[in-house]
Design an enzyme around this catalytic site. Structure first.
Site, PDB file in Angstrom:
ATOM      1  N   ASN A 229       0.843  -1.202   0.000  1.00  0.00           N
ATOM      2  CA  ASN A 229       0.000   0.000   0.000  1.00  0.00           C
ATOM      3  C   ASN A 229       0.872   1.243   0.000  1.00  0.00           C
ATOM      4  OD1 ASN A 229       0.481   0.875   2.853  1.00  0.00           O
ATOM      5  ND2 ASN A 229      -0.388  -1.142   3.262  1.00  0.00           N
ATOM      6  N   LYS A 307       8.765 -18.002  -9.276  1.00  0.00           N
ATOM      7  CA  LYS A 307       8.036 -16.917  -9.957  1.00  0.00           C
ATOM      8  C   LYS A 307       6.894 -17.496 -10.797  1.00  0.00           C
ATOM      9  CE  LYS A 307       8.535 -13.143 -13.179  1.00  0.00           C
ATOM     10  NZ  LYS A 307       9.274 -12.607 -14.307  1.00  0.00           N
ATOM     11  N   PRO A 325      -3.122 -11.479  10.578  1.00  0.00           N
ATOM     12  CA  PRO A 325      -3.428 -11.240  11.993  1.00  0.00           C
ATOM     13  C   PRO A 325      -3.565  -9.746  12.233  1.00  0.00           C
ATOM     14  CG  PRO A 325      -1.098 -11.793  11.691  1.00  0.00           C
ATOM     15  CD  PRO A 325      -1.777 -12.002  10.362  1.00  0.00           C
ATOM     16  N   ILE A 327      -2.490  -6.978  14.362  1.00  0.00           N
ATOM     17  CA  ILE A 327      -1.387  -6.831  15.317  1.00  0.00           C
ATOM     18  C   ILE A 327      -1.830  -6.025  16.538  1.00  0.00           C
ATOM     19  CG2 ILE A 327       0.979  -5.955  15.568  1.00  0.00           C
ATOM     20  CD1 ILE A 327       1.097  -6.440  12.406  1.00  0.00           C
ATOM     21  N   LYS A 359     -13.555   1.013  15.933  1.00  0.00           N
ATOM     22  CA  LYS A 359     -12.228   0.389  16.064  1.00  0.00           C
ATOM     23  C   LYS A 359     -11.728   0.435  17.500  1.00  0.00           C
ATOM     24  CE  LYS A 359     -10.707   0.676  11.572  1.00  0.00           C
ATOM     25  NZ  LYS A 359     -10.136   1.332  10.457  1.00  0.00           N
ATOM     26  N   LYS A 363     -11.000  -3.251  18.811  1.00  0.00           N
ATOM     27  CA  LYS A 363      -9.596  -3.644  18.941  1.00  0.00           C
ATOM     28  C   LYS A 363      -9.075  -3.469  20.368  1.00  0.00           C
ATOM     29  CE  LYS A 363      -8.550  -2.755  14.121  1.00  0.00           C
ATOM     30  NZ  LYS A 363      -7.442  -2.982  13.203  1.00  0.00           N
TER      31      LYS A 363
HETATM   32  O1  C5P Z   1      -6.534  -1.405   8.953  1.00  0.00           O
HETATM   33  P1  C5P Z   1      -7.316  -0.802  10.087  1.00  0.00           P
HETATM   34  O2  C5P Z   1      -8.031   0.444   9.696  1.00  0.00           O
HETATM   35  O3  C5P Z   1      -8.147  -1.793  10.821  1.00  0.00           O
HETATM   36  O4  C5P Z   1      -6.175  -0.294  11.100  1.00  0.00           O
HETATM   37  C1  C5P Z   1      -6.507   0.270  12.327  1.00  0.00           C
HETATM   38  C2  C5P Z   1      -5.361   0.130  13.275  1.00  0.00           C
HETATM   39  O5  C5P Z   1      -5.043  -1.239  13.445  1.00  0.00           O
HETATM   40  C3  C5P Z   1      -4.067   0.786  12.865  1.00  0.00           C
HETATM   41  O6  C5P Z   1      -3.505   1.304  14.050  1.00  0.00           O
HETATM   42  C4  C5P Z   1      -3.225  -0.347  12.316  1.00  0.00           C
HETATM   43  O7  C5P Z   1      -1.842  -0.130  12.503  1.00  0.00           O
HETATM   44  C5  C5P Z   1      -3.704  -1.509  13.133  1.00  0.00           C
HETATM   45  N1  C5P Z   1      -3.676  -2.788  12.413  1.00  0.00           N
HETATM   46  C6  C5P Z   1      -2.836  -3.787  12.854  1.00  0.00           C
HETATM   47  N2  C5P Z   1      -2.867  -5.007  12.209  1.00  0.00           N
HETATM   48  C7  C5P Z   1      -3.674  -5.213  11.165  1.00  0.00           C
HETATM   49  C8  C5P Z   1      -4.527  -4.198  10.706  1.00  0.00           C
HETATM   50  C9  C5P Z   1      -4.491  -2.977  11.347  1.00  0.00           C
HETATM   51  O8  C5P Z   1      -2.083  -3.579  13.796  1.00  0.00           O
HETATM   52  N3  C5P Z   1      -3.670  -6.382  10.567  1.00  0.00           N
END
Ligand code: C5P
Length: 419
Positions: A229, A307, A325, A327, A359, A363
């Site tokens: 990205n 490849k 996952p 994180i 979120k 989270k």
């Molecule tokens: O991608 P998303 O909008 O859910 O990300 C929200 C928060 O979660 C961010 O702080 C991002 O660094 C964290 N995140 C993560 N692992 C992921 C997806 C997002 O730590 N697989």
């Protein structure tokens, strides 16, 4: 000798020239002097005419144990300590509170009293702590003046949001004296955010371990191709540097980026989300975790060992994806190893606030830094950011700032939490 007027030199050798402008928040300058003296800084004060309507020279003098200067044309002051000497004797000039008026004069280069003359004549770093009514702060004239000052390298302690003396609510309240002190210490510690960390037990985050993630992740398709990205890592790296400047031991887990490793930070370079999770888990225990990385939500179920070949007439391959996952969520669920403060980011193009709030709960984060990354915002990959700090206690909207300033402000907020 000019420098003898400044006290406290024995402890740090750092001397602050504090310019107190007019405003109801001028009373906080008194507390700031006390904190500066306790931190071992020498302080001299310049009081503007309007500042003198809110605090007296006597109180500034008693707390700073140093003469207070007010009059540009006072012969005594000019013979003992001219305005050039005042700036020469200081390591840093601090304007607190900085009114809309003094900021406008600084931006325009007006020198019509002692304070503005010193500010125009100085070659020392300058830090301003603005304080004013919310409409004055958000007025295009003030916004333009702040942008001019920032371009010239003037450091800013952003005002806080909250109820104001004028019965309005919003950004414009003078930052609290400990926040201003932290910013002063950060500026005195080095010229850039990547400079040597603030050291010593007095650093606000001394003894704390901060884990920060930054940048994108690369999810392999085969040995040469990957899914990625547009994250630049600028914001996450700036946060790692700002936390280190406040004295934290910082572990930065970074995806592939072109920004340099910040000084004074231990950096673990990874590529994929699973590697990032492993590195974060290994870095625990931590007191603070800031997840600024743009982690790929999905990876290819099974990356090809060799490849993938393009064969004439064959259908293009179909990529089967599986979720990576999370994180942040994993570390926030780490039981006794969970960092005391877990901060996530929400970069959204739609329904920013609703997504950020969901979120926060989903989270198990303590704070979410929410930002709009729609292409028109220019934030993704750009130098600036406009964020909202979302927590259980509400939403705080910060003005659009350089990513370094967002980082510094966030680091100060974190330091306050650990106060
Ligand atoms: O991608 P998303 O909008 O859910 O990300 C929200 C928060 O979660 C961010 O702080 C991002 O660094 C964290 N995140 C993560 N692992 C992921 C997806 C997002 O730590 N697989």
């Amino acid at each position: 000798m000019a420098g003898k007027e400044m006290t406290g030199e024995k402890k740090t050798g750092k001397k602050v020239l504090l310019i107190v402008a007019g405003g109801i928040a001028a009373y906080k300058a008194l507390e700031l002097i006390r904190l500066l003296r306790r931190a071992g800084c020498g302080v001299s004060c310049v009081l503007t005419d309007n500042g003198g309507r809110f605090v007296t020279p006597l109180s500034l003098q008693a707390l700073s144990e140093s003469k207070v200067y007010a009059d540009l044309f006072s012969l005594t002051d000019e013979s003992e300590m001219g305005h050039i000497e005042l700036s020469r004797a200081a390591d840093l000039l601090v304007v607190a509170p900085a009114t809309a008026n003094i900021l406008a004069k600084m931006a325009a280069g007006v020198a019509d009293d002692l304070a503005t003359t010193v500010l125009l004549a100085t070659d020392k770093p300058v830090l301003v702590a603005p304080a004013m009514n919310v409409r004055m702060w958000l007025h295009p004239a003030t916004v333009a003046n702040m942008a001019t000052l920032a371009e010239r390298g003037v450091h800013v302690v952003q005002p806080n949001e909250g109820p104001m003396a004028c019965n309005e609510f919003g950004p414009g309240r003078l930052a609290e004296p400990p926040e201003i002190l932290a910013a002063i210490e950060a500026v005195l510690a080095g010229p850039t955010i990547g400079a040597a960390p603030t050291s010593g037990a007095s650093a606000p985050l001394a003894g704390r371990h901060a884990l920060v993630t930054s940048g994108p992740t690369y999810e392999p398709i085969d040995p040469v191709r990957y899914i990625a990205n547009r994250s630049s890592g600028r914001q996450g790296h700036a946060i790692a540097a700002a936390l280190a400047q406040l004295g934290a031991r910082v572990t930065l887990v970074s995806g592939p980026v072109s920004v340099a490793d910040p000084d004074g930070v231990s950096v673990v370079h990874i590529e994929s989300a699973r590697e990032m999770l492993d590195a974060c888990t290994s870095a625990l225990p931590a007191d603070i975790a800031v997840f600024a990385a743009a982690v790929a939500d999905w990876r290819v179920t099974t990356a090809a060992v060799g490849k993938i070949k393009k064969r004439p007439g064959a259908e293009p391959p179909t990529l089967s994806l599986v979720a990576n996952p999370d994180i942040l969520a994993s570390i926030a669920a780490a039981g006794p190893e969970r960092p005391r403060l877990v901060v996530g980011f929400a970069a959204e193009t739609d329904d920013l606030m609703a997504n950020a709030q969901s979120k926060l709960a989903r989270k198990n984060a303590d704070w979410i830094v929410a930002n709009d990354v729609s292409p028109s915002s220019g934030i993704m990959g750009g130098a600036e950011n406009a964020v909202h700090l979302v927590s259980a206690s509400g939403i705080e909207t910060w003005p659009r700032l350089a990513k370094d300033d967002v980082a510094r402000r966030l680091a100060r907020r974190i330091a306050e939490t650990f106060g």
